[in-house]
Design an enzyme around this catalytic site. Sequence first.
Site, short mmCIF file in Angstrom:
data_model
loop_
_atom_site.label_atom_id
_atom_site.label_comp_id
_atom_site.label_asym_id
_atom_site.label_seq_id
_atom_site.Cartn_x
_atom_site.Cartn_y
_atom_site.Cartn_z
CB SER A 3 -0.97 -0.07 1.18
OG SER A 3 -1.92 0.95 1.11
CG ASP A 31 -7.67 -2.00 -3.43
OD1 ASP A 31 -8.31 -1.21 -2.73
OD2 ASP A 31 -6.43 -2.05 -3.44
CG HIS A 76 -6.05 -1.57 0.17
ND1 HIS A 76 -5.55 -1.14 -1.05
CD2 HIS A 76 -5.24 -1.01 1.11
CE1 HIS A 76 -4.50 -0.36 -0.85
NE2 HIS A 76 -4.28 -0.27 0.46
#
Length: 211
Positions: A107, A159, A190
């Site tokens: 991320s 996501d 995610h």
Amino acid sequence: MEYQPLKYIFQPSPKLDARTLLLLHGTGGDERDLLPLANQFDPEAHVLSVRGNVLEQGMPRFFRRLAMGVFDEIDVHFRTHELVHFLRDLAVKEDFDENKVVALGFSNGANIAGSLLMLYPELLAGAILFRPMQPLTDLRDGFRTSRQQPVFFSTGASDPTVDPAANTKYVKLLTTNGYRVTRLDVAAGHNLTREDTTRAAEWYQSNFAPA
Ligand code: MLT
């Protein structure tokens, strides 16, 4: 603004010429988060895990964002240079080869790794980007690597934070500029899944034979 040192954990390999796995956490994480993955990827590597220097409501990050998915690109530049400055100093201090660093980021950590790929294209030996987003949209002089480093890029099909078309555009940008990208689309959101880490570790082992 002056560069600040980053908090980190360094676990040296007994093999001096080993690769270094550079672990980069997601928003709200820290340098301990990804440590449990290192052994699965490369039990012989030096491991360097760092904590982002930016705080968003108490949550560590590697650069500032203006809103969800909207990045402060001036800060992305600054923080990327800061990280490279730190890495180069530490390579001398801890005696690892700065040309043998493979980044593994999740991320926000994947996004600072992506910024390293764009702003310092010859630096990393490779990168694993879990749930990335393109961190910089406007690079006036473009970028290009001649090392053709491998990049593992995994996305979550559901996501909500990333537009699938943006993923495709980002993969194309990296490929066009010299990286060898392997893309994996996981049936997930995610969050990081076992499929991400298993497939990425297989990819790592097929791209990086023991040093
Ligand atoms: C995050 O939550 O960290 C975002 O999805 C990515 C970023 O802000 O870099």
